[in-house]
Scaffold this active site. Sequence first.
Site, PDB file in Angstrom:
ATOM      1  N   CYS A   1      36.429  39.839  41.392  1.00  0.00           N
ATOM      2  CA  CYS A   1      37.622  40.660  41.628  1.00  0.00           C
ATOM      3  C   CYS A   1      38.724  39.833  42.292  1.00  0.00           C
ATOM      4  CB  CYS A   1      37.245  41.906  42.423  1.00  0.00           C
ATOM      5  SG  CYS A   1      38.402  43.247  42.128  1.00  0.00           S
TER       6      CYS A   1
ATOM      7  N   HIS B   1      33.083  44.090  39.323  1.00  0.00           N
ATOM      8  CA  HIS B   1      32.091  43.737  40.352  1.00  0.00           C
ATOM      9  C   HIS B   1      30.686  43.816  39.754  1.00  0.00           C
ATOM     10  CE1 HIS B   1      34.737  43.870  43.939  1.00  0.00           C
ATOM     11  NE2 HIS B   1      35.435  44.723  43.215  1.00  0.00           N
TER      12      HIS B   1
ATOM     13  N   GLU C   1      28.019  42.773  40.857  1.00  0.00           N
ATOM     14  CA  GLU C   1      26.975  42.951  41.884  1.00  0.00           C
ATOM     15  C   GLU C   1      26.473  44.394  41.995  1.00  0.00           C
ATOM     16  OE1 GLU C   1      30.154  42.226  42.429  1.00  0.00           O
ATOM     17  OE2 GLU C   1      30.939  43.006  44.325  1.00  0.00           O
TER      18      GLU C   1
HETATM   19  N1  GLN Z   1      43.001  43.466  46.202  1.00  0.00           N
HETATM   20  C1  GLN Z   1      42.765  43.229  44.814  1.00  0.00           C
HETATM   21  C2  GLN Z   1      43.214  44.406  43.962  1.00  0.00           C
HETATM   22  O1  GLN Z   1      43.385  45.490  44.454  1.00  0.00           O
HETATM   23  C3  GLN Z   1      41.304  42.923  44.566  1.00  0.00           C
HETATM   24  C4  GLN Z   1      40.412  44.087  44.797  1.00  0.00           C
HETATM   25  C5  GLN Z   1      38.958  43.701  44.974  1.00  0.00           C
HETATM   26  O2  GLN Z   1      38.643  42.533  45.157  1.00  0.00           O
HETATM   27  N2  GLN Z   1      38.065  44.683  44.968  1.00  0.00           N
HETATM   28  O3  GLN Z   1      43.383  44.260  42.779  1.00  0.00           O
END
Ligand code: GLN
Length: 525
Positions: free
Chosen positions: A379, A502, A504
Amino acid sequence: MKYIIVTGGVMSGLGKGITAASIGRILKNKGFNITAIKIDPYINIDAGTMNPYQHGEVFVLKDGAEVDLDLGNYERFLDIELTCDHNITTGKVYLSVIEKERRGDYLGKTVQIIPHITNEIKERIRRVAKKSGADICIIEVGGTVGDIESMPFLESMRQMHSEEKEEDIAFVHVTLVPLDTQGEQKTKPTQHSVKELRSLGLQPDAIVVRCKEPLLADTKSKVALFCDVPVSAVISAHDAQDIYNVPTLMEQEGLSDYLMQKLKLTPKEASHEWDELMGKMASINREICVAVVGKYAHLEDSYISINEALKHAGIECGCRVKIDWLDAETFEKNPDAVNMLKKYSGILVPGGFGVRGTEGKILAIKYVREHNIPYLGLCLGMQLAVIEFSRNVVGLKDANSSELANTDHPVIDLLPEQENIRSMGGTMRLGNCEAVLTEGSLASKLYGDNHLIERHRHRYEVNPKYILQIEAKGMRFTGRNDHRMEIAEIPDHKFFFSSQFHPEFRSRPGKPSPPFLAFVKAALD
Ligand code: GLN
């Protein structure tokens, strides 16, 4: 439907969630279908607006619910997928009762905690349990018995106890037996917390006692006597080497037999999956060390699913994955410190929000890209990899994310549908989304397919305006959802894989997440 209610006493942080998940697991091993509900007595509607530094990781479910990390434990231990209804908070309960009141559903009545709030709680539990189609529903009541916030929930449990048949509901209380200065096991805190529970009209059927070393026979008898349970229902939950050893420990203590007897259940077809997993864990004979460069470096709970996903991949490869949690700000204070990264077999940059530590993470990513060290970016870890590449390879010196700075080159920008959203709760791009994978890419190799489904939680994305420019220099976007870039990889690198999602959250013991497995394999190389 059979219900097992798990409450906690003495203090928080005893591992009630792991206990609830382990109880589910030992019964699943006997062939039962299990579901689980977590009750969080706080007023927040969900965990999405809470700081992971205080409450641990925000776990994301397939339907996009942002929930307590214990739901992650349930999904991993039980190999199930849950939904937002499996996390009940005071906020959700009050919100719906107040909406019903405004609609006129209680017309003429005074709306009160008993019966209106307690009825709402019971209805939610029964509805979710029934819909799941499970044989047994485990309900973990968060907080510690005696907290003001958990009172309506414990009262609802008391009511359920009198409404359900005796053989359909069991109560398990998790407590602590500390050692005194002479090293003796002390039962007084457990006695007091059971007394507190009884004052609310609840009597535990079993007591799971957390302790450093196995409970002595004398201690067990004492707990049994004072708390009015048979000795066989006092379970020693002494410190285990790993959380996945806890179900085995509880099985050895006889908890599944005791609960099946109480709930008048006869075992179905036994499953040996868990034993096989234990066998694999016991045969681990290698170790690798990877670094996670994050913001909450001293709080593993903030990244618990990453820790678990690395472990799952390690078990599959027969190696222990040791993780060093590095604070990204160290590299901002001293850029030469990135040289320490050469001692790691792989580097992972996890998700995150806000500017703190991001320049340090970018320095770390530059180092691993230039030194051909395996990289896994999740992410924010993908967004920063794109920024680093745009700055140092494409030549856009001020490339950045519009979340982090005002810049002429926002290579990471707000998702178009986010532009008019002002409210913070549950408004990101959340939950399961599909990505189509480029043929012949690392992504398609890892997933063994031309598409994937993974869980998301973000507001920003790769800015489509820069895609051609970035790809021309060798970074490839090999997973896409329409115009959205879901995966960035560098084919020339030993292993450089990053995703907007994600992975994970869907990793399980025995079923490791493909990117994590490939990362650990590359690190082992
Ligand atoms: N802050 C970034 C976004 O909102 C990444 C979010 C995250 O890593 N879950 O896109």
